[in-house]
Design a protein around this motif. Sequence first.
Motif, PDB file in Angstrom:
ATOM      1  N   ARG A  46      51.500  25.492  70.399  1.00  0.00           N
ATOM      2  CA  ARG A  46      50.664  24.410  70.935  1.00  0.00           C
ATOM      3  C   ARG A  46      51.537  23.197  71.204  1.00  0.00           C
ATOM      4  O   ARG A  46      52.608  23.039  70.606  1.00  0.00           O
ATOM      5  CB  ARG A  46      49.559  24.050  69.933  1.00  0.00           C
ATOM      6  CG  ARG A  46      48.651  25.222  69.636  1.00  0.00           C
ATOM      7  CD  ARG A  46      47.565  24.848  68.670  1.00  0.00           C
ATOM      8  NE  ARG A  46      46.477  24.092  69.298  1.00  0.00           N
ATOM      9  CZ  ARG A  46      45.466  24.642  69.966  1.00  0.00           C
ATOM     10  NH1 ARG A  46      45.399  25.946  70.103  1.00  0.00           N
ATOM     11  NH2 ARG A  46      44.525  23.902  70.483  1.00  0.00           N
ATOM     12  N   MET A  47      51.088  22.361  72.099  1.00  0.00           N
ATOM     13  CA  MET A  47      51.852  21.183  72.440  1.00  0.00           C
ATOM     14  C   MET A  47      50.996  19.934  72.270  1.00  0.00           C
ATOM     15  O   MET A  47      49.869  19.875  72.753  1.00  0.00           O
ATOM     16  CB  MET A  47      52.338  21.278  73.880  1.00  0.00           C
ATOM     17  CG  MET A  47      53.591  20.493  74.093  1.00  0.00           C
ATOM     18  SD  MET A  47      54.228  20.686  75.715  1.00  0.00           S
ATOM     19  CE  MET A  47      55.318  19.306  75.693  1.00  0.00           C
ATOM     20  N   PHE A  60      56.223  20.391  70.102  1.00  0.00           N
ATOM     21  CA  PHE A  60      55.720  21.772  70.078  1.00  0.00           C
ATOM     22  C   PHE A  60      55.352  22.107  68.636  1.00  0.00           C
ATOM     23  O   PHE A  60      56.085  21.764  67.714  1.00  0.00           O
ATOM     24  CB  PHE A  60      56.794  22.740  70.571  1.00  0.00           C
ATOM     25  CG  PHE A  60      57.135  22.580  72.026  1.00  0.00           C
ATOM     26  CD1 PHE A  60      56.397  23.237  73.003  1.00  0.00           C
ATOM     27  CD2 PHE A  60      58.195  21.773  72.430  1.00  0.00           C
ATOM     28  CE1 PHE A  60      56.715  23.087  74.344  1.00  0.00           C
ATOM     29  CE2 PHE A  60      58.510  21.620  73.767  1.00  0.00           C
ATOM     30  CZ  PHE A  60      57.775  22.277  74.729  1.00  0.00           C
ATOM     31  N   LYS A  61      54.219  22.786  68.469  1.00  0.00           N
ATOM     32  CA  LYS A  61      53.786  23.151  67.114  1.00  0.00           C
ATOM     33  C   LYS A  61      53.294  24.588  67.090  1.00  0.00           C
ATOM     34  O   LYS A  61      52.727  25.075  68.077  1.00  0.00           O
ATOM     35  CB  LYS A  61      52.649  22.224  66.655  1.00  0.00           C
ATOM     36  CG  LYS A  61      53.102  20.873  66.154  1.00  0.00           C
ATOM     37  CD  LYS A  61      51.928  20.109  65.577  1.00  0.00           C
ATOM     38  CE  LYS A  61      52.406  18.809  64.947  1.00  0.00           C
ATOM     39  NZ  LYS A  61      51.288  18.053  64.384  1.00  0.00           N
ATOM     40  N   GLY A  67      46.672  19.556  69.471  1.00  0.00           N
ATOM     41  CA  GLY A  67      47.182  19.674  70.830  1.00  0.00           C
ATOM     42  C   GLY A  67      46.547  20.788  71.627  1.00  0.00           C
ATOM     43  O   GLY A  67      45.437  21.245  71.330  1.00  0.00           O
ATOM     44  N   ILE A  68      47.301  21.252  72.603  1.00  0.00           N
ATOM     45  CA  ILE A  68      46.784  22.264  73.526  1.00  0.00           C
ATOM     46  C   ILE A  68      47.751  23.461  73.549  1.00  0.00           C
ATOM     47  O   ILE A  68      48.971  23.273  73.510  1.00  0.00           O
ATOM     48  CB  ILE A  68      46.577  21.626  74.931  1.00  0.00           C
ATOM     49  CG1 ILE A  68      45.939  22.608  75.904  1.00  0.00           C
ATOM     50  CG2 ILE A  68      47.859  21.060  75.503  1.00  0.00           C
ATOM     51  CD1 ILE A  68      45.412  21.955  77.165  1.00  0.00           C
ATOM     52  N   ALA A  69      47.173  24.666  73.592  1.00  0.00           N
ATOM     53  CA  ALA A  69      48.018  25.866  73.593  1.00  0.00           C
ATOM     54  C   ALA A  69      48.768  25.960  74.921  1.00  0.00           C
ATOM     55  O   ALA A  69      48.220  25.604  75.971  1.00  0.00           O
ATOM     56  CB  ALA A  69      47.169  27.096  73.388  1.00  0.00           C
ATOM     57  N   LEU A  70      50.016  26.443  74.869  1.00  0.00           N
ATOM     58  CA  LEU A  70      50.829  26.562  76.089  1.00  0.00           C
ATOM     59  C   LEU A  70      50.168  27.513  77.091  1.00  0.00           C
ATOM     60  O   LEU A  70      50.277  27.323  78.303  1.00  0.00           O
ATOM     61  CB  LEU A  70      52.239  27.054  75.750  1.00  0.00           C
ATOM     62  CG  LEU A  70      53.209  26.053  75.119  1.00  0.00           C
ATOM     63  CD1 LEU A  70      54.576  26.667  74.946  1.00  0.00           C
ATOM     64  CD2 LEU A  70      53.343  24.782  75.963  1.00  0.00           C
ATOM     65  N   SER A  71      49.443  28.529  76.551  1.00  0.00           N
ATOM     66  CA  SER A  71      48.792  29.515  77.442  1.00  0.00           C
ATOM     67  C   SER A  71      47.639  28.878  78.239  1.00  0.00           C
ATOM     68  O   SER A  71      47.219  29.416  79.258  1.00  0.00           O
ATOM     69  CB  SER A  71      48.283  30.697  76.623  1.00  0.00           C
ATOM     70  OG  SER A  71      47.495  30.229  75.552  1.00  0.00           O
ATOM     71  N   GLU A  72      47.169  27.735  77.761  1.00  0.00           N
ATOM     72  CA  GLU A  72      46.072  27.055  78.480  1.00  0.00           C
ATOM     73  C   GLU A  72      46.599  26.132  79.583  1.00  0.00           C
ATOM     74  O   GLU A  72      45.819  25.606  80.379  1.00  0.00           O
ATOM     75  CB  GLU A  72      45.241  26.211  77.491  1.00  0.00           C
ATOM     76  CG  GLU A  72      44.407  27.054  76.542  1.00  0.00           C
ATOM     77  CD  GLU A  72      43.773  26.205  75.446  1.00  0.00           C
ATOM     78  OE1 GLU A  72      43.410  25.046  75.727  1.00  0.00           O
ATOM     79  OE2 GLU A  72      43.658  26.707  74.317  1.00  0.00           O
ATOM     80  N   LEU A  73      47.893  25.905  79.582  1.00  0.00           N
ATOM     81  CA  LEU A  73      48.473  25.013  80.604  1.00  0.00           C
ATOM     82  C   LEU A  73      48.725  25.785  81.897  1.00  0.00           C
ATOM     83  O   LEU A  73      48.978  26.992  81.880  1.00  0.00           O
ATOM     84  CB  LEU A  73      49.792  24.418  80.107  1.00  0.00           C
ATOM     85  CG  LEU A  73      49.715  23.456  78.919  1.00  0.00           C
ATOM     86  CD1 LEU A  73      51.113  23.090  78.448  1.00  0.00           C
ATOM     87  CD2 LEU A  73      48.957  22.181  79.302  1.00  0.00           C
ATOM     88  N   PHE A  79      56.273  24.278  84.236  1.00  0.00           N
ATOM     89  CA  PHE A  79      57.525  23.975  84.958  1.00  0.00           C
ATOM     90  C   PHE A  79      57.878  22.492  84.817  1.00  0.00           C
ATOM     91  O   PHE A  79      59.046  22.135  84.687  1.00  0.00           O
ATOM     92  CB  PHE A  79      57.410  24.371  86.443  1.00  0.00           C
ATOM     93  CG  PHE A  79      57.718  25.815  86.671  1.00  0.00           C
ATOM     94  CD1 PHE A  79      59.021  26.296  86.551  1.00  0.00           C
ATOM     95  CD2 PHE A  79      56.721  26.713  87.009  1.00  0.00           C
ATOM     96  CE1 PHE A  79      59.312  27.641  86.754  1.00  0.00           C
ATOM     97  CE2 PHE A  79      57.003  28.055  87.219  1.00  0.00           C
ATOM     98  CZ  PHE A  79      58.296  28.526  87.086  1.00  0.00           C
ATOM     99  N   TRP A  80      56.856  21.656  84.861  1.00  0.00           N
ATOM    100  CA  TRP A  80      57.073  20.203  84.726  1.00  0.00           C
ATOM    101  C   TRP A  80      57.635  19.855  83.342  1.00  0.00           C
ATOM    102  O   TRP A  80      58.576  19.077  83.216  1.00  0.00           O
ATOM    103  CB  TRP A  80      55.762  19.454  84.997  1.00  0.00           C
ATOM    104  CG  TRP A  80      55.843  17.963  84.799  1.00  0.00           C
ATOM    105  CD1 TRP A  80      55.130  17.240  83.895  1.00  0.00           C
ATOM    106  CD2 TRP A  80      56.665  17.037  85.496  1.00  0.00           C
ATOM    107  NE1 TRP A  80      55.470  15.911  83.984  1.00  0.00           N
ATOM    108  CE2 TRP A  80      56.406  15.754  84.965  1.00  0.00           C
ATOM    109  CE3 TRP A  80      57.595  17.156  86.524  1.00  0.00           C
ATOM    110  CZ2 TRP A  80      57.047  14.603  85.416  1.00  0.00           C
ATOM    111  CZ3 TRP A  80      58.249  16.013  86.978  1.00  0.00           C
ATOM    112  CH2 TRP A  80      57.972  14.754  86.420  1.00  0.00           C
ATOM    113  N   ILE A  81      57.057  20.481  82.304  1.00  0.00           N
ATOM    114  CA  ILE A  81      57.545  20.260  80.926  1.00  0.00           C
ATOM    115  C   ILE A  81      58.993  20.745  80.816  1.00  0.00           C
ATOM    116  O   ILE A  81      59.848  20.074  80.231  1.00  0.00           O
ATOM    117  CB  ILE A  81      56.627  20.977  79.890  1.00  0.00           C
ATOM    118  CG1 ILE A  81      55.257  20.276  79.837  1.00  0.00           C
ATOM    119  CG2 ILE A  81      57.254  20.978  78.491  1.00  0.00           C
ATOM    120  CD1 ILE A  81      54.174  21.081  79.151  1.00  0.00           C
TER     121      ILE A  81
END
Lengths: 183, 71
Positions: A46-47, A60-61, A67-73, A79-81
């Motif tokens: 998650r971020m 990152f956690k 926060g929000i899971a990377l899979s939800e982004l 790419f921006w991150i």
Amino acid sequence: MERNRILKYGNLLAWAVFWLLVVAMAVLTAGLIVWLINPESFSSVRMVDPAGAGFGTGTFKTGSADGIALSELTSGMIFWIYFRGIFFAGIGLLIARKVLAVLSSIKQLKTFYSGNIEHFRDMARIGFIAFLFSCVNVGYIDGVINVNFTLAIWPLTFSVACLVLSEVFREGKHLLEENEMIV
Amino acid sequence: MKIVVNIDVMLAKRKMMLKELAEEVGVSATNLSLLKTGKAKGVRFNTLAAICDALDCQPGDILEFQKEEKV
């Protein structure tokens, strides 16, 4: 010149930071490649505040509900991150190289030579670019475009400090030249 | 305002070479040449004393003050 402990440890620290940043860039790139192959591989990561402004990418956690899971982004957001991470690591890498060059010249008893003035000026420029880039961040989360602003004090302070140091070294060079002209 | 260095005059009077003076004073011939040609920005008291000792003269014999004329 006497062996200077501070210079020795400074040199070691600069090398440590340099290689740490190289590893960070490699890890980020490897992470991106893994994500491209299997987008679900980081579902537990998650971020926190991925669109937050400031120096760095955000936190990152794993094993946390924050926060929000990377899979939800979205792909664009990932790419921006990645781009921001590589950019800031690159900035750090450039600064570490400049610091190493300055330390090396001091070791060779060429402290007040014109190269060091340029190195500090370059660091001030790099720091200012980092400041501008840190001030703003955009993100596309849950269908909403987030634009965040902050006043990134540390990159600006670093930039100003480097600019002042470049002027100090310029003055030092001038004094050294004058001293050399006294018989 | 200009300080003129007359080392060459004193060297000629003492029939001495710049290199010999440099060796006696303990400074490099290059630095002494800079002083002679007026390119040096200053001279240390101990260098001046060593030059006076080597040339057997007074500081006034080596250094001369010239007023610049206003155009």
